[in-house]
Scaffold this active site. Sequence first.
Site, short mmCIF file in Angstrom:
data_model
loop_
_atom_site.label_atom_id
_atom_site.label_comp_id
_atom_site.label_asym_id
_atom_site.label_seq_id
_atom_site.Cartn_x
_atom_site.Cartn_y
_atom_site.Cartn_z
CG ASP A 178 50.94 48.60 -42.45
OD1 ASP A 178 51.07 47.49 -43.00
OD2 ASP A 178 50.12 49.44 -42.80
CB CYS A 210 20.68 25.66 -60.52
SG CYS A 210 20.61 24.97 -58.84
CE LYS A 214 50.33 42.37 -37.71
NZ LYS A 214 50.40 43.10 -38.99
CE1 TYR A 269 58.95 39.75 -36.98
CE2 TYR A 269 59.02 42.00 -37.78
CZ TYR A 269 58.70 40.67 -37.97
OH TYR A 269 58.15 40.27 -39.16
CD GLU A 294 57.72 42.68 -31.22
OE1 GLU A 294 58.51 43.32 -31.93
OE2 GLU A 294 57.86 41.48 -30.93
CE LYS A 324 46.01 43.97 -37.60
NZ LYS A 324 45.49 43.20 -38.73
CB CYS A 335 22.18 25.30 -53.93
SG CYS A 335 21.80 24.55 -55.52
CB CYS A 377 19.75 27.43 -55.89
SG CYS A 377 21.31 27.98 -56.63
CB CYS A 405 24.30 24.38 -58.74
SG CYS A 405 24.30 26.11 -58.23
#
Length: 704
Positions: A130, A432, A128, A236, A126, A324, A447, A429, A453
């Site tokens: 929105d 840090c 979808k 639905y 079915e 989708k 890191c 990193c 950090c």
Amino acid sequence: MQDRPQVDTLSEAEARAELADLAARLTAANSAYHQKDAPDLSDAEYDALKMRNAALEAAFPHLKRADSPSDQVGAAPADGFTKVAHAQRMLSLGNAFSPEDVQDFDDRIRKYLGLTADTPLAYTAEPKIDGLSLSLRYEDGVLVQAATRGDGQVGENVTANARTITDIPQNIDGAPDLLEVRGEVYMSHADFDALNLRQAEAGAKAFANPRNAAAGSLRQLDASITRARPLKFFAYAWGVLSKPLAEGQMAALERLAGFGFSTNPLTKLCQTPEDMLAHYAEIEQQRASLGYDIDGVVYKVDNLALQARLGFRSTTPRWAVAHKFPAELAWTRLEGIDIQVGRTGALSPVARLHPVTVGGVVVSNATLHNEDYIAGRDAKGGEIRGGKDIRVGDWVQVYRAGDVIPKIADLDLSKRPESTERFAFPQTCPECGSAAIREEGDAVRRCTGGLICPAQAVEKLKHFVARGAFDIEGLGAKQVEQFYRDGWIAEPGDIFTLKARYGRGLQQLKNREGWGEKSAENLFDAIEEKRRIGFARVLFSLGIRHVGEAASNLLARSYGDWASFSAAMDAAEEGSEAWETLLGIDGVGAVMARALTTAFAQEAERASIDRLTAHLEIIDAERPSASSPVAGKTVVFTGTLEKMTRAEAKARAESLGAKVSGSVSARTDILVAGPGAGSKAKKAAELEITVLDEDGWLALIEGA
């Protein structure tokens, strides 16, 4: 509106502060427009703020706020709405994006149910819609309550507004005594255009799209405003029922149509994945001419008895998926690659793009996943994109497929500048300066700075107060950043000493910008309320790598109480009995086990955990069915099960409060042995553990 600096010239701190300001201004503007019908910004001012917020979030995705205006649909839940706890959760759907994903969905269903590839298995397909999800409760055929989905567990009571929608029957003949109908509120394109025309004639702001208009209209405090908005409703699904509607999804929809509900005429019964894909293509071709917005096709197992057997994951049903529509694509220039540090220390590369519109959204950045992805390799060292590496200055193809952060699909080597160089991924990193190490088998470089950090510390605190964790009202990402920056909190336990440390807290806090006496009191009250909290939430809040909500709930059910769990983690050295017990929990692997034991073994992290728990009353894990004959028992399944699959048996056992383990030990209570049981059955006999065949197991749990 004052001029603002270019996004690419902002520091992270400046971007964070501006996002906070934009969130406050846009939330107030939404409230003024959607709830009070009294807009206080012009269209141009509002649109400029929205575009600025979108650009900042694209450039700094890790700074996106929990209350981001880009996630708001109309106004936020109004104080005037009472809350409704759903008797049955309203869940979201898993996604599929390709024919292969749809085939995988069918394969998973068959594997779970133990069905062969040639066993007939029908699905409904079915469109979808929105729109905005709505639940309608009927008692003795009379509409008594309507509620939005909310967070899936608690929604808003919009009964008065729902009564104004002509597609929603007020009374139903022949319905079950209790009937909860679920569906989608939406607005047609024609009605949306007419509404915006009326808005323009009245000098009011136009709605951005039909979904926004529908959501804002349904959530009006004044039902007369909703009545004037042309809302529609497609049914639905259903929630709680006193009596089944039918034996199949399609037949149940036909029954709902017979009650007077509008059901989508494009819903079709399909016998194979090929049928589903063919119907998907047919709906996609009609998409532009339907007269309302859809963003995909939903497939559901038709047989309702099989739906019940398949059950649910933590947030999605196993028996349904949303296929989708394809992502929208666009080409643009890659202007830079930024490295951001997350709460687990992961160094995440983000592409900084020349702004481009993709699917109606202005995109300024995209995820680059990890250093292998940039280099044109997959996790196993194989080529992706034909082995083409990504470089600053490249012309790249960007796509969005329902994701918050866009992605790069491909690049055009013919447009690559001659001066470009391969991107050198940092070995330290950027926050840090600590060494950034990539462990063997891990796709991500991390890191090693830990608590020193600042990026990790702040992100861990944000996770601690997030939904699903402590979820302290009034203490969100913005407040965490403010308190951390000012030295008020450095670790989770500090939150529970705020009031005591700052002259009972109230005086200093109420004098800060954005705080008053009432808001300060409310915050401290909210903190006090969370001193008593569930085991699983505490574990999830710690942000231990590989330990999400589902794993936290699993571990809480398995150990029962925090003291037992903590002691087990202390004792769980590799090879020990506690380690084997941890690995014996079905769903816990070596990677998760090491993450847990490492967190509890590190002196600084363990001390931080202990300082936190000293302030808490941790509630023992609830047993799903304390009265069942297997509640609290450890069960092992072995051999071939003939009346259910292993996954189904495990899910059923856990729903009755049992712990399911993958190995037999002295702590095992029941071994369920099917044909072909080998060493586990022998070990169970040696340990004098109760051994049941499949029929014996089903007899034991019958009626539970």
